[in-house]
Design an enzyme around this catalytic site. Structure first.
Site, PDB file in Angstrom:
ATOM      1  N   GLU A  72     -28.974 -63.630 -34.241  1.00  0.00           N
ATOM      2  CA  GLU A  72     -28.224 -63.165 -32.882  1.00  0.00           C
ATOM      3  C   GLU A  72     -29.489 -62.215 -32.149  1.00  0.00           C
ATOM      4  OE1 GLU A  72     -23.957 -61.738 -33.856  1.00  0.00           O
ATOM      5  OE2 GLU A  72     -25.047 -60.785 -35.002  1.00  0.00           O
TER       6      GLU A  72
ATOM      7  N   ASP B  81       2.243 -19.061  -2.464  1.00  0.00           N
ATOM      8  CA  ASP B  81       1.705 -20.206  -2.046  1.00  0.00           C
ATOM      9  C   ASP B  81       2.054 -20.568  -0.644  1.00  0.00           C
ATOM     10  OD1 ASP B  81       0.563 -22.734  -2.632  1.00  0.00           O
ATOM     11  OD2 ASP B  81       2.608 -23.798  -2.943  1.00  0.00           O
TER      12      ASP B  81
ATOM     13  N   ARG C 259       3.083 -18.107  -9.697  1.00  0.00           N
ATOM     14  CA  ARG C 259       2.155 -17.715  -8.625  1.00  0.00           C
ATOM     15  C   ARG C 259       2.593 -16.716  -7.676  1.00  0.00           C
ATOM     16  NH1 ARG C 259       1.332 -23.556  -6.197  1.00  0.00           N
ATOM     17  NH2 ARG C 259       1.351 -23.788  -8.601  1.00  0.00           N
TER      18      ARG C 259
ATOM     19  N   GLU D 170     -19.347 -52.212 -29.757  1.00  0.00           N
ATOM     20  CA  GLU D 170     -18.792 -50.898 -29.515  1.00  0.00           C
ATOM     21  C   GLU D 170     -19.833 -50.168 -28.938  1.00  0.00           C
ATOM     22  OE1 GLU D 170     -18.412 -52.387 -32.166  1.00  0.00           O
ATOM     23  OE2 GLU D 170     -16.469 -52.101 -33.225  1.00  0.00           O
TER      24      GLU D 170
ATOM     25  N   TYR E  17     -18.543 -52.741  -5.810  1.00  0.00           N
ATOM     26  CA  TYR E  17     -18.418 -53.750  -6.976  1.00  0.00           C
ATOM     27  C   TYR E  17     -19.411 -54.720  -7.274  1.00  0.00           C
ATOM     28  CZ  TYR E  17     -15.987 -56.364  -3.445  1.00  0.00           C
ATOM     29  OH  TYR E  17     -15.980 -57.254  -2.223  1.00  0.00           O
TER      30      TYR E  17
ATOM     31  N   ARG F 203      -3.493 -14.699  -5.494  1.00  0.00           N
ATOM     32  CA  ARG F 203      -3.161 -16.132  -5.713  1.00  0.00           C
ATOM     33  C   ARG F 203      -4.301 -16.632  -6.697  1.00  0.00           C
ATOM     34  NH1 ARG F 203      -1.189 -21.217  -3.949  1.00  0.00           N
ATOM     35  NH2 ARG F 203      -1.990 -22.478  -5.763  1.00  0.00           N
TER      36      ARG F 203
END
Length: 478
Positions: free
Chosen positions: A35, A385, A382, A87, A67, A373
């Site tokens: 191989e 917000d 909280r 692997e 890509y 906060r």
């Protein structure tokens, strides 16, 4: 490869996918001598999990995964340094792709169809997923300096440099890919004039700067609350407020070789060594509107004296320079979601502002911080917000601000109080429409327990949440 479960970002939103299937190269991996000597075909399938909206908004390769470059890197690993196990090959591919900017997770399947197995078989496949919480057990492939370049966000169309595939010690040299043809050189747009002192240089320039580079750079503090390390600002994908200017891109800033990961270089119109994309971008969300813009703010609290906290928050918003509070909704008590916690008290504030959208974001964050906060647990309790729901008719997707709020169209604790104070209100953007109609069909509409009208001037019975108790529904925008 089999499609694995979706991957979500920190806000719980499903990430997009870019798939590369059937990337093939001759490799020399395996435990047997033949191989390593003769080599065989290896195939890789890769799924990259990334948010593609910013790239699509500006039609710009810089803000997504190239890509073509990714495929060359994957092939380089397949044909690269021999190892015993596929692997290990899979881990190297995962580490290499995960190191690309913007990638939050990657699925890798490595095929070894010619494996030396003494019985008939179709294929051998090792399939893994790696992300920021389960890092690869290998180092990323790093091509020699100058083999790979990333295109800078210069206002010019990017081009991809050829990547010679690395060969293993026992393998024949891989053919070098043909270089791309040189495109015509367009004239870059002039940078926007920005007041204030120029930002300090990131490093010594590799070449004399063009005349346009002497224009002062924008103040780095205006790049957004959570601007990334590359300093890139927002991308506006919809109508901008009246008087806003289009996106202006400052020239790339030269930096030394230690300013970028190994192998990462910026390519402008000609190869320039040791340049990274350190550009500064000023966009429409940083520009104050020519006329006051209507905005809608959602307030919520379930820690401490919630009604008093919301009262103070409304007063502080009204006292903020550039913000005029026009109306305040009834107070709603709504059930919470997530970990066990008290009910929330919620209200909606209608306002007009002369602040830029991102300056408004900083202002509401300052109000939150004055009330202690802390962003420790998603959907957790909280003290206060404050969310920007709409800013005029702006539709935008940025790293630090998305307009309208991406989940407002399905949150009854915002829609119902909003419809009470403005029955004709319209929510712009995808999934928007008449606010009253959206409120009537919102999934959490049964979680709104009651509303109080005079809560700003008088105590509301049982307004302060009990210390325990929670149920289905949601009472704050995460």
């Amino acid at each position: 490869m089999n499609v694995q479960d979706d991957v979500h970002d920190e806000g719980g939103r499903r990430l997009d996918q870019i798939r590369l299937t059937g990337v093939t190269a001759t490799g020399y991996h395996g435990v047997f001598e033949h191989e390593r000597r003769d080599g065989q075909t290896f195939v890789a399938d890769v799924v990259v999990h990334v948010d593609t909206r910013r790239a699509a908004a500006g039609d710009d390769l810089v803000h997504t995964v190239d890509y073509g470059q990714a495929a060359q890197l994957v092939a380089a690993v397949l044909s690269g340094e021999p190892v015993d196990l596929i692997e290990t090959v899979a881990e190297r591919i995962a580490a290499t792709v995960l190191a690309l900017p913007g990638v939050q997770a990657v699925d890798v399947a490595v095929h070894k169809p010619q494996a030396p197995i003494p019985v008939p078989f179709g294929d051998v496949v090792v399939s893994i997923r790696r992300d920021r919480t389960k890092l690869p057990a290998a180092e990323p492939y790093r091509p020699a300096t100058g083999q790979v370049r990333r295109s800078a966000d210069t206002g010019l169309r990017p081009r991809t440099a050829a990547l010679p595939l690395a060969a293993g010690p026992s393998s024949p040299p891989a053919p070098e890919l043909p270089p791309p043809s040189a495109p015509a050189v367009p004239v870059p747009p002039a940078p926007l004039p920005v007041p204030g002192p120029p930002s300090p240089p990131l490093g010594a320039p590799a070449a004399p700067a063009p005349a346009a580079a002497s224009t002062p750079a924008p103040d780095a503090s205006r790049l957004g609350h959570d601007a990334g390390p590359d300093g890139v600002g927002a991308v506006v994908v919809g109508p901008a407020p009246s008087g806003a200017v289009p996106t202006g891109v400052m020239p790339a800033v030269a930096a030394g070789p230690d300013a970028a990961p190994d192998g990462a270089r910026t390519e402008l119109m000609a190869p320039v060594p040791d340049v990274v994309d350190g550009e500064l971008v000023l966009d429409a969300l940083d520009e104050p509107p020519a006329q006051p813009v209507r905005c809608v703010l959602a307030l919520g609290s379930n820690v401490g004296p919630a009604q008093e906290t919301l009262r103070q928050a409304v007063a502080e918003l009204a006292a903020t320079p550039g913000v005029e509070v026009v109306a305040v909704s009834p107070l709603a008590r709504t059930a919470a979601v997530g970990p066990e916690q008290p009910d929330f008290l919620n209200a909606v504030v209608l306002a007009r502002t002369t602040l830029a959208a991102r300056d408004l974001l900083r202002a509401v964050h300052a109000v939150e911080q004055r009330h202690g906060r802390e962003r420790v647990q998603r959907w957790g309790p909280r003290t206060l917000d404050v969310d920007i729901i709409v800013y005029g008719d702006t539709v935008a997707v940025t790293d630090d601000l998305e307009l309208p709020h991406p989940r407002a169209h399905e949150r009854a604790f915002v829609l119902q109080p909003w419809a009470q104070v403005d029955p004709e209100a319209q929510l712009p953007g995808l999934g928007g429409g008449p606010v009253a109609q959206l409120a009537a069909t919102a999934p959490d509409r049964d979680g709104v327990r009651w509303m109080a009208l005079d809560w700003l001037t008088a105590p509301v019975p049982a307004a302060n949440p009990e210390p325990e108790g929670a149920s289905a529904g949601e009472a704050h925008l995460p």
